[in-house]
Design a protein around this motif. Structure first.
Motif, short mmCIF file in Angstrom:
data_model
loop_
_atom_site.label_atom_id
_atom_site.label_comp_id
_atom_site.label_asym_id
_atom_site.label_seq_id
_atom_site.Cartn_x
_atom_site.Cartn_y
_atom_site.Cartn_z
N TYR A 2 0.08 -4.59 -4.36
CA TYR A 2 -1.37 -4.47 -4.59
C TYR A 2 -1.72 -5.79 -5.27
O TYR A 2 -2.95 -5.69 -6.01
N LEU A 3 -1.06 -6.95 -5.24
CA LEU A 3 -1.49 -8.07 -5.98
C LEU A 3 -2.81 -8.81 -5.14
O LEU A 3 -2.90 -8.44 -4.03
N VAL A 4 -3.83 -9.47 -5.85
CA VAL A 4 -4.86 -10.00 -5.14
C VAL A 4 -4.51 -11.05 -4.62
O VAL A 4 -3.68 -12.01 -4.73
N ALA A 37 -4.25 4.68 -9.42
CA ALA A 37 -3.60 4.14 -8.03
C ALA A 37 -4.73 3.71 -7.13
O ALA A 37 -4.54 2.69 -6.79
N ALA A 38 -5.91 4.68 -7.01
CA ALA A 38 -6.84 3.99 -6.11
C ALA A 38 -7.63 2.82 -6.66
O ALA A 38 -7.74 2.16 -5.86
N VAL A 39 -7.72 2.89 -7.89
CA VAL A 39 -8.19 1.35 -8.49
C VAL A 39 -7.45 0.29 -8.39
O VAL A 39 -7.91 -0.70 -7.82
N SER A 40 -6.25 0.26 -8.16
CA SER A 40 -5.10 -0.55 -7.98
C SER A 40 -5.24 -1.13 -6.61
O SER A 40 -5.04 -2.18 -6.49
N VAL A 41 -4.94 -0.18 -5.72
CA VAL A 41 -5.28 -0.51 -4.31
C VAL A 41 -6.52 -1.35 -3.99
O VAL A 41 -6.35 -2.34 -3.26
N LEU A 42 -7.60 -0.75 -4.50
CA LEU A 42 -9.11 -1.47 -4.07
C LEU A 42 -9.01 -2.92 -4.71
O LEU A 42 -9.33 -3.93 -4.10
N GLY A 44 -6.47 -4.79 -5.71
CA GLY A 44 -5.44 -5.57 -5.03
C GLY A 44 -5.98 -6.18 -3.48
O GLY A 44 -5.61 -7.18 -3.13
N HIS A 45 -6.60 -5.40 -2.86
CA HIS A 45 -7.50 -5.78 -1.77
C HIS A 45 -8.63 -6.64 -1.87
O HIS A 45 -8.82 -7.64 -1.18
N LEU A 46 -9.30 -6.51 -3.02
CA LEU A 46 -10.53 -6.94 -3.13
C LEU A 46 -10.52 -8.22 -4.25
O LEU A 46 -11.46 -8.90 -4.07
N GLY A 47 -9.89 -8.14 -5.05
CA GLY A 47 -10.03 -8.56 -6.29
C GLY A 47 -11.11 -8.74 -7.26
O GLY A 47 -11.44 -9.30 -7.98
N ALA A 48 -11.77 -7.74 -7.05
CA ALA A 48 -12.98 -7.26 -7.93
C ALA A 48 -12.76 -6.21 -8.70
O ALA A 48 -11.52 -5.71 -8.87
#
Length: 493
Positions: A2-4, A37-42, A44-48
């Motif tokens: 989940y890295l940016v 976990a949900a925050v980590s996924v988002l 990781g995809h968005l960088g926001a």
């Protein structure tokens, strides 16, 4: 995983991203972990910056946050965009929040904000899911719809895990501490403290007993019950305690204030309860007793809180410590409240006569009632001559003695204001004009007894008449009275 990905400009939440959130949340065994976990996924995809806020009493608690170094622990449930989404149950966006959010996160720019509820279609939200970008995004409406779908799936997992997590002791302590700061009076603060004590301890009731502090050797003020709260289904022990002999309560409060917090350790049927027999006879089986002390070197009140139950309950010592901390915070709030009230009173009061002045009078004038409120405009006769012949110090003495005499002659509920140098206005609630004239005559007599003469103009507010017009009629009537030596009181037409 989940890295940016800074090399990829994500333009929307694809179905794959939404599915990823649902998948990682499904593998979590607690609500907080699922949100993180949900925050980590988002993130990781968005960088926001992404955060999840769950509803708790009176506030939204931030349970997961990623993308910023600092984040608040909680925000008011009505605050800003998150409060709007919580209230409406619909996602919303801010195209460019750079002005509204300026300075919210030190050194980090803010662009678009997207916020969605954690809710199924027919349910009230249990929280919100929020994204803060550092740039302005395209098609914000599309982002809102997609984030709403993420919110629905996360809500389902939270429900599967048993719903909102129970409020922790730290959260409860924070909620009540923040609540104390909103109290408008000492009585309201005491009521809040009783509710907080019952909620924190799980016991059935609480009461606050107060007594004004006096110098040693002077008669003591009577003890009084300032506030009480009883949980649903519990016995009303505060009422029984209030009926105990005053000396019994006074001795208990003295002991509490002298020795500090104490708590019971077992059933009074098998313990030594000497000194507490009246409480046991009143039905108290568990007692926590706390002095409510602020840091002020000379407190104005002796205050003791009793938290009670008709059941024999052994309370955890750490609960006693936390409650003692909470009561100390309540005491500090009381001291600050008293200071603010003193400052407000000084700002609203004429320092010479002690009467309230033009500012409070304007507010009172706006609250007058047609047909029920009379205004008496009062002017001191020949006051300029007193100042010119005898000096301003003598004029000040005349005003002080006159204002005290007139205030004493008014009925309970009447208000007297100093609105100018030697001009006063009394505001009366009366059944008719005749009653207002009788009060005006008493004012004239009181002034005469103090060595002064006054002229009074009276006007009863008419239906449909602006209050300022009533004041002008009373003022004109006062000048008519001043010009007629036969009448000290004149009623306006």
């Amino acid at each position: 995983m989940y890295l940016v990905r800074r090399d990829v400009m994500v333009r929307h939440l694809s179905e794959d991203v939404i599915a990823d959130v649902a998948e990682v949340a499904a593998g979590c065994d607690s609500v907080v972990r699922a949100c993180n976990a949900a925050v980590s996924v988002l993130h990781g995809h968005l960088g926001a910056a992404v955060d999840v806020l769950l509803l708790s009493p009176g506030q939204l608690s931030v349970v997961a946050f990623s993308g910023a170094w600092q984040a608040p622990t909680a925000v008011p449930s009505h605050y800003g965009v998150v409060g709007h989404v919580l209230a409406t149950g619909r996602p919303t966006t801010i195209d460019d929040a750079s002005i509204a959010y300026a300075g919210l996160h030190t050194g980090r720019p803010v662009g678009s904000v997207v916020c969605a509820p954690l809710s199924e279609a027919a349910d009230l939200p249990i929280g919100v899911l929020n994204i803060e970008f550092d740039h302005v995004v395209a098609e914000p409406a599309r982002w809102a719809d997609e984030l709403a779908e993420v919110g629905r799936r996360l809500r389902r997992r939270i429900d599967e895990l048993g719903g909102l997590p129970a409020e922790t002791r730290a959260e409860l302590l924070l909620r009540h501490t923040l609540g104390f700061a909103t109290a408008h009076s000492g009585a309201q603060l005491a009521e809040m403290a009783c509710r907080a004590a019952v909620e924190l301890t799980g016991l059935g009731s609480a009461t606050v007993l107060t007594r004004r502090v006096v110098p040693v050797g002077q008669p003591r003020y009577p003890l009084r019950q300032t506030a009480a709260h009883t949980a649903a289904g519990a016995h009303d022990l505060p009422a029984r305690v209030a009926d105990l002999p005053p000396q019994t309560l006074a001795e208990l409060v003295d002991a509490v204030c002298r020795h500090g917090a104490s708590h019971t350790l077992g059933d009074p049927a098998g313990e030594d309860v000497r000194g507490f027999e009246p409480l046991v006879q009143a039905g108290v089986r568990t007692l926590l007793a706390f002095p409510v002390r602020a840091s002020a070197p000379e407190p104005r009140l002796d205050v003791a809180m009793l938290v009670m139950d008709e059941l024999a309950v052994r309370v955890d010592p750490s609960t006693v410590t936390v409650l003692e901390l909470l009561m100390a915070n309540a005491a500090e709030c009381y001291e600050r409240l008293g200071t603010l009230q003193q400052m407000q009173a000084l700002a609203e009061t004429d320092p010479l006569t002690g009467l309230r002045h033009l500012g409070p009078f304007t507010e009172r004038l706006a609250a007058t009632r047609p047909g029920r409120t009379a205004l008496l405009v009062i002017d001191v006769d020949n006051f300029k001559q007193i100042n010119d012949r005898l000096g301003h110090a003598e004029g000040d003495r005349v005003l002080m003695e006159l204002s005290a005499a007139m205030r004493e002659s008014l009925r309970h509920g009447d208000e007297l204001f100093r609105v100018g140098g030697d001009e006063f206005v009394a505001v009366l609630d009366v059944p008719d004009a005749a009653e207002a004239v009788r009060v005006a005559d008493r004012l004239v007599a009181a002034a005469r007894d103090s060595g002064s003469a006054v002229s009074v103009g009276m006007a009863l507010r008419r239906p449909g008449e602006p209050a300022q017009s009533t004041l002008r009629r009373a003022d004109q009537a006062m000048y008519t009275a001043k010009q007629d030596p036969q009448h000290s009181v004149w009623s306006a037409e």
